[in-house]
Design a protein around this motif. Structure first.
Motif, PDB file in Angstrom:
ATOM      1  N   GLY A  46       0.998  -1.339  -0.085  1.00 33.44           N
ATOM      2  CA  GLY A  46       0.014  -0.031   0.083  1.00 33.44           C
ATOM      3  C   GLY A  46       0.876   1.195   0.048  1.00 33.44           C
ATOM      4  O   GLY A  46       0.411   2.355   0.334  1.00 33.44           O
ATOM      5  N   SER A  48       3.655   3.858  -1.573  1.00 35.63           N
ATOM      6  CA  SER A  48       4.025   4.859  -2.936  1.00 35.63           C
ATOM      7  C   SER A  48       5.333   4.066  -3.308  1.00 35.63           C
ATOM      8  O   SER A  48       6.146   3.833  -2.617  1.00 35.63           O
ATOM      9  N   THR A  65      -2.177   4.588  -3.281  1.00 37.29           N
ATOM     10  CA  THR A  65      -3.546   3.694  -3.271  1.00 37.29           C
ATOM     11  C   THR A  65      -3.789   2.554  -4.403  1.00 37.29           C
ATOM     12  O   THR A  65      -4.836   2.083  -4.494  1.00 37.29           O
ATOM     13  N   HIS A  67      -4.019  -0.886  -5.799  1.00 38.04           N
ATOM     14  CA  HIS A  67      -4.140  -2.152  -5.414  1.00 38.04           C
ATOM     15  C   HIS A  67      -4.295  -3.243  -6.581  1.00 38.04           C
ATOM     16  O   HIS A  67      -5.050  -2.874  -7.429  1.00 38.04           O
TER      17      HIS A  67
END
Length: 67
Positions: A46, A48, A65, A67
Motif C-alpha cells: 500500500g 508509494s 492507493t 491495489h
C-alpha cells in the motif's frame, strides 16, 4: 563490455520508525523486471513506489492507493 544501466526502485514510508521515516531502495538492470517488482511492492504494502533511471529521472511513480 558496457555495463547495463541501473534501474532504481524506491519505497518510502514517511511514518515508520517513530515518524522519522524509512526508505527501501532496490537496484535492477532490467526495466521490465523492475516495474513488475515495483507494482507488486505497491500492491502488497500500500506504499508509494518510484522507479528511476540511474540518472534519477523518474520512469514511473505508483501511488500509495494502487491495489
Amino acid at each position: 563490455m558496457q555495463k547495463a544501466p541501473l534501474i532504481i526502485i524506491n519505497v518510502s514510508n514517511p511514518v515508520a520508525f517513530d515518524g522519522k521515516g524509512s526508505i527501501i531502495i532496490l537496484e535492477y538492470t532490467d526495466e521490465d523486471a523492475a516495474k513488475k517488482v515495483a507494482w507488486k511492492i505497491a500492491r502488497e504494502t500500500g506504499r508509494s513506489v518510484t522507479i528511476r533511471r540511474e540518472d534519477m529521472c523518474v520512469i514511473e511513480t505508483i501511488p500509495a492507493t494502487a491495489h
